[in-house]
Scaffold this motif. Structure first.
Motif, PDB file in Angstrom:
ATOM      1  N   ASP A 124      41.741 -15.222 -16.326  1.00 33.35           N
ATOM      2  CA  ASP A 124      41.797 -13.763 -16.200  1.00 33.35           C
ATOM      3  C   ASP A 124      41.616 -13.417 -14.730  1.00 33.35           C
ATOM      4  O   ASP A 124      40.544 -12.988 -14.305  1.00 33.35           O
ATOM      5  CB  ASP A 124      40.686 -13.151 -17.076  1.00 33.35           C
ATOM      6  N   LYS A 164      44.171 -16.387 -30.295  1.00 35.76           N
ATOM      7  CA  LYS A 164      42.790 -15.900 -30.377  1.00 35.76           C
ATOM      8  C   LYS A 164      42.137 -16.319 -31.686  1.00 35.76           C
ATOM      9  O   LYS A 164      40.950 -16.668 -31.719  1.00 35.76           O
ATOM     10  CB  LYS A 164      42.766 -14.380 -30.239  1.00 35.76           C
ATOM     11  N   SER A 177      37.374  -6.706 -19.627  1.00 36.25           N
ATOM     12  CA  SER A 177      38.232  -7.808 -20.083  1.00 36.25           C
ATOM     13  C   SER A 177      37.395  -9.046 -20.408  1.00 36.25           C
ATOM     14  O   SER A 177      37.770  -9.844 -21.271  1.00 36.25           O
ATOM     15  CB  SER A 177      39.301  -8.134 -19.041  1.00 36.25           C
ATOM     16  N   ASP A 185      45.420 -19.596 -24.924  1.00 38.19           N
ATOM     17  CA  ASP A 185      46.522 -18.890 -25.595  1.00 38.19           C
ATOM     18  C   ASP A 185      46.080 -17.509 -26.045  1.00 38.19           C
ATOM     19  O   ASP A 185      46.305 -17.087 -27.178  1.00 38.19           O
ATOM     20  CB  ASP A 185      47.007 -19.722 -26.780  1.00 38.19           C
ATOM     21  N   ARG A 186      45.473 -16.783 -25.144  1.00 39.98           N
ATOM     22  CA  ARG A 186      44.849 -15.507 -25.486  1.00 39.98           C
ATOM     23  C   ARG A 186      45.823 -14.347 -25.621  1.00 39.98           C
ATOM     24  O   ARG A 186      45.430 -13.247 -26.037  1.00 39.98           O
ATOM     25  CB  ARG A 186      43.795 -15.154 -24.433  1.00 39.98           C
ATOM     26  N   ASP A 187      47.074 -14.554 -25.267  1.00 35.42           N
ATOM     27  CA  ASP A 187      48.044 -13.467 -25.340  1.00 35.42           C
ATOM     28  C   ASP A 187      48.662 -13.305 -26.724  1.00 35.42           C
ATOM     29  O   ASP A 187      49.496 -12.412 -26.928  1.00 35.42           O
ATOM     30  CB  ASP A 187      49.172 -13.675 -24.308  1.00 35.42           C
ATOM     31  N   SER A 188      48.291 -14.159 -27.654  1.00 37.08           N
ATOM     32  CA  SER A 188      48.816 -14.043 -29.017  1.00 37.08           C
ATOM     33  C   SER A 188      47.666 -13.950 -30.007  1.00 37.08           C
ATOM     34  O   SER A 188      46.581 -14.495 -29.783  1.00 37.08           O
ATOM     35  CB  SER A 188      49.683 -15.253 -29.381  1.00 37.08           C
TER      36      SER A 188
END
Length: 296
Positions: A224, A197, A231, A190-193
């Motif tokens: 990724d 993180k 990144s 859930d790295r997009d929020s």
């Protein structure tokens, strides 16, 4: 560059059954249809390029759950007869909730290269990300059988999501004599929020607070697909900062990460990110920790 690679997979589709490769599909980690081919030790070594692989650890490739010991038997034969000693360690598959778990562990442990067990635990609130549909760590039989790992001097490769990390940290506290190894830098899916993180960071700190827990920096390309060194950088450095250079190790996750990276590309990216580390720290990250933790 010399490395000990503590996370590879091999499979022989001609002689063994891997349910996930029988009818492969596309998921968030890539298109498994591109992996539906034999991947033998010679294939792995043909891709290493300028990277000198000294030793490897094979982690279970989701072999036929009806006969998990057959994978270990085959891998031991590969190490003894085909692979110049590779894989030097085997992390075998086992369902610790099964009634015959004790028998399976005993059979795995009979092979000289067996060092540990992995049972994938990934459960997510979004079914898209589920690997399994049960919270095994909450199963009484599973927890009873988990205690058998110590009896056979087996480590446990811990593949899970951040939402499960506090539960796993408690498990590690209850079993201080069992070595845990977190797979794939904790799988920050859930790295997009910011919340996702933060959950990853908090969970990794809880795991790192247990001295019997180490971590593999691997599998980053699964989340990724168009990765760059930049990144990768925060996940690599934060993971190492959390666990320290003495409990972190780089790994390839080949051939799964091969969907999005070359072997040389991955290792060169790791090397670039830690280029300012000391020689002692780099030796531990690329070789020494894997040798010590997996006893090879």
């Amino acid at each position: 560059m010399q490395v000990v690679d503590p996370h590879i997979h091999l499979w022989d589709l001609k002689t063994h059954h891997y349910p996930w490769l029988a009818s492969p599909g596309k998921s968030f980690v890539g298109d498994a249809r591109d992996l539906k081919h034999d991947y033998l030790i010679k294939d792995y070594l043909s891709e290493t390029g300028s990277v000198q692989v000294l030793k490897t650890v094979h982690v279970d490739a989701n072999h036929d759950p009806d006969d998990p010991v057959e994978e270990t038997r085959w891998l031991q034969q590969v190490a003894d007869n085909e692979g110049r000693g590779l894989p030097n360690a085997i992390v075998a598959g086992a369902d610790l909730s099964a009634e015959n778990a004790h028998e399976i562990l005993e059979a795995h442990a009979a092979f000289k290269n067996t060092r540990g067990i992995r049972q994938i635990l990934n459960v997510h609130s979004n079914p898209l990300y589920n690997y399994v549909s049960r919270h095994f760590m909450r199963d009484a039989q599973w927890r009873t059988n988990f205690a058998l790992l110590k009896q056979y001097s087996l480590s446990f490769d811990l593949q899970l999501y951040p939402s499960q990390m506090h539960e796993a940290a408690q498990l590690a506290q209850e079993h201080p004599d069992t070595q845990f190894i977190v797979n794939h830098a904790g799988m920050c899916v859930d790295r997009d929020s910011a919340e996702g993180k933060a959950e990853w960071r908090d969970g990794m700190k809880a795991l790192a607070a247990r001295p019997n827990v180490a971590v593999k920096v691997s599998g980053l390309a699964m989340f990724d697909h168009e990765w760059t060194v930049e990144s990768f950088r925060p996940y690599v450095l934060e993971t190492i900062d959390t666990f320290g250079c003495d409990r972190s190790m780089f790994a390839s996750n080949f051939p799964v990460d091969r969907l999005f990276a070359t072997y040389e590309g991955l290792w060169k990216a790791y090397a670039s990110i830690v280029k300012h580390f000391s020689d002692t720290e780099k030796d531990a990250l690329f070789k020494g920790n894997a040798e010590r933790i997996y006893r090879i």
